[in-house]
Design an enzyme around this catalytic site. Sequence first.
Site, PDB file in Angstrom:
ATOM      1  N   LYS A 160       0.850  -1.195   0.000  1.00 61.79           N
ATOM      2  CA  LYS A 160       0.000   0.000   0.000  1.00 61.79           C
ATOM      3  C   LYS A 160       0.884   1.243   0.000  1.00 61.79           C
ATOM      4  O   LYS A 160       1.583   1.519   0.972  1.00 61.79           O
ATOM      5  CB  LYS A 160      -0.915   0.046   1.224  1.00 61.79           C
ATOM      6  CG  LYS A 160      -1.989   1.151   1.085  1.00 61.79           C
ATOM      7  CD  LYS A 160      -2.563   1.580   2.415  1.00 61.79           C
ATOM      8  CE  LYS A 160      -1.729   2.643   3.087  1.00 61.79           C
ATOM      9  NZ  LYS A 160      -1.744   3.945   2.363  1.00 61.79           N
TER      10      LYS A 160
ATOM     11  N   GLU B 231      10.778   0.501   9.720  1.00 65.47           N
ATOM     12  CA  GLU B 231      11.797   1.524   9.463  1.00 65.47           C
ATOM     13  C   GLU B 231      11.098   2.856   9.667  1.00 65.47           C
ATOM     14  O   GLU B 231      10.304   3.300   8.837  1.00 65.47           O
ATOM     15  CB  GLU B 231      12.326   1.387   8.037  1.00 65.47           C
ATOM     16  CG  GLU B 231      13.669   2.094   7.832  1.00 65.47           C
ATOM     17  CD  GLU B 231      13.523   3.562   7.504  1.00 65.47           C
ATOM     18  OE1 GLU B 231      13.705   4.388   8.434  1.00 65.47           O
ATOM     19  OE2 GLU B 231      13.229   3.899   6.359  1.00 65.47           O
TER      20      GLU B 231
ATOM     21  N   CYS C 253      14.350  10.720   6.820  1.00 63.22           N
ATOM     22  CA  CYS C 253      14.546  10.340   8.228  1.00 63.22           C
ATOM     23  C   CYS C 253      16.013  10.303   8.621  1.00 63.22           C
ATOM     24  O   CYS C 253      16.335  10.183   9.810  1.00 63.22           O
ATOM     25  CB  CYS C 253      13.873   8.999   8.519  1.00 63.22           C
ATOM     26  SG  CYS C 253      14.272   7.710   7.330  1.00 63.22           S
TER      27      CYS C 253
ATOM     28  N   GLU D 140      10.979  14.888  15.505  1.00 65.46           N
ATOM     29  CA  GLU D 140      11.348  14.949  14.096  1.00 65.46           C
ATOM     30  C   GLU D 140      10.534  16.028  13.385  1.00 65.46           C
ATOM     31  O   GLU D 140       9.305  15.964  13.347  1.00 65.46           O
ATOM     32  CB  GLU D 140      11.120  13.588  13.434  1.00 65.46           C
ATOM     33  CG  GLU D 140      11.609  13.511  12.012  1.00 65.46           C
ATOM     34  CD  GLU D 140      11.473  12.110  11.432  1.00 65.46           C
ATOM     35  OE1 GLU D 140      12.337  11.724  10.628  1.00 65.46           O
ATOM     36  OE2 GLU D 140      10.508  11.409  11.782  1.00 65.46           O
TER      37      GLU D 140
END
Length: 356
Positions: free
Chosen positions: A56, A129, A163, A259
């Site tokens: 997806k 991840e 990231c 983040e």
Amino acid sequence: MLEGRSAGEYMAGHTSYVRREPIGVVGQVTPWNYPLMMAIWKIAPALAAGNAVVLKPSDTTPVSTLLLAEIASEFFPAGVFNVVCGDRDTGRSLVAHPTPQLVSITGSTRAGKEVAAAAAPDLKRTHLELGGKAPVVIFDDADLAAAAEAIAVGGYFNAGQDCTAATRVLAGPGVYDDFVAALVEQARETKTGLPDDEDVLYGPLNNANQLARVTGFVDRLPDHAALGIGGSRVGDRGFFYAPTVVSGVRQQDEIIQDEVFGPVITVQRFTDEEEAVRWANGVEYGLSASVWTKDHGRAMRMTRRLDFGCVWVNTHIPFVSEMPHGGFKHSGHGKDLSVYSLEDYTRIKHVMHNWG
């Protein structure tokens, strides 16, 4: 077999060996920041190991993945590689379905926690991840020009929507002021905008929500933080955000701990190696980090002590397919790339023959 461990007679009259087998059907969810590349990172080891895939893509960037599936359909047997489009609810349905025996996601820590929880009732394996908050530790003996250039590229590339982005700088006391000035100058020379302008380094943020998120971090800066440059939207169309440098921040500030996922670089001044290690590790993420120094012994100490799945020395952000990519702590578990990813997409079976 992915390596050369041999069969053996560990019990009289019996031979034992190990089979690595496909897991079966693998459910995968990919993010919007590198939609085609992340799809390849996911499907390549899963298919090479003999699994079938149901993937997806992000609901904001599905088209390249659909095109990939259309092209692949000419070569793969029917049902081997499948793409299902939809939003978060579609992803939840994929993860919760009893058929996939492993679910793999690249995305936010929040999404990873939801996937792990949804996989738990069926005890499915997970490959997560997730987010990162990469420290870039600049010691006083570092090559400042090389470090500043690498951070400008690694921090602003893809509008900081990476990231592993080099957006959390920790600078030594002797170079802090000069380095902040160098980063501000780099930002002044860095341009965002449409791709038909050859001087543009990076494009827009992905969507309105991401623009609001990045803007919010800067708007909520504490009084002790100093905005060196940027901190604003560029233009009144699209989701472009100016290259931004923030100094004077402290370890517990929101912009250090969370983040941002945008073109915003923060700079902290550390006093010594111990403090640099403590601050670098003092976040919930553990994906990647870099160390900049000419002292080989210091580089070896830092790479051992930094609690991150990838640590670069005197560079930041390059990857090679032969080496693993993946993190620790809230950055998840499991590896993309390299032979380690093939191991993640197989299961181990012990077979024993009685030949007596």
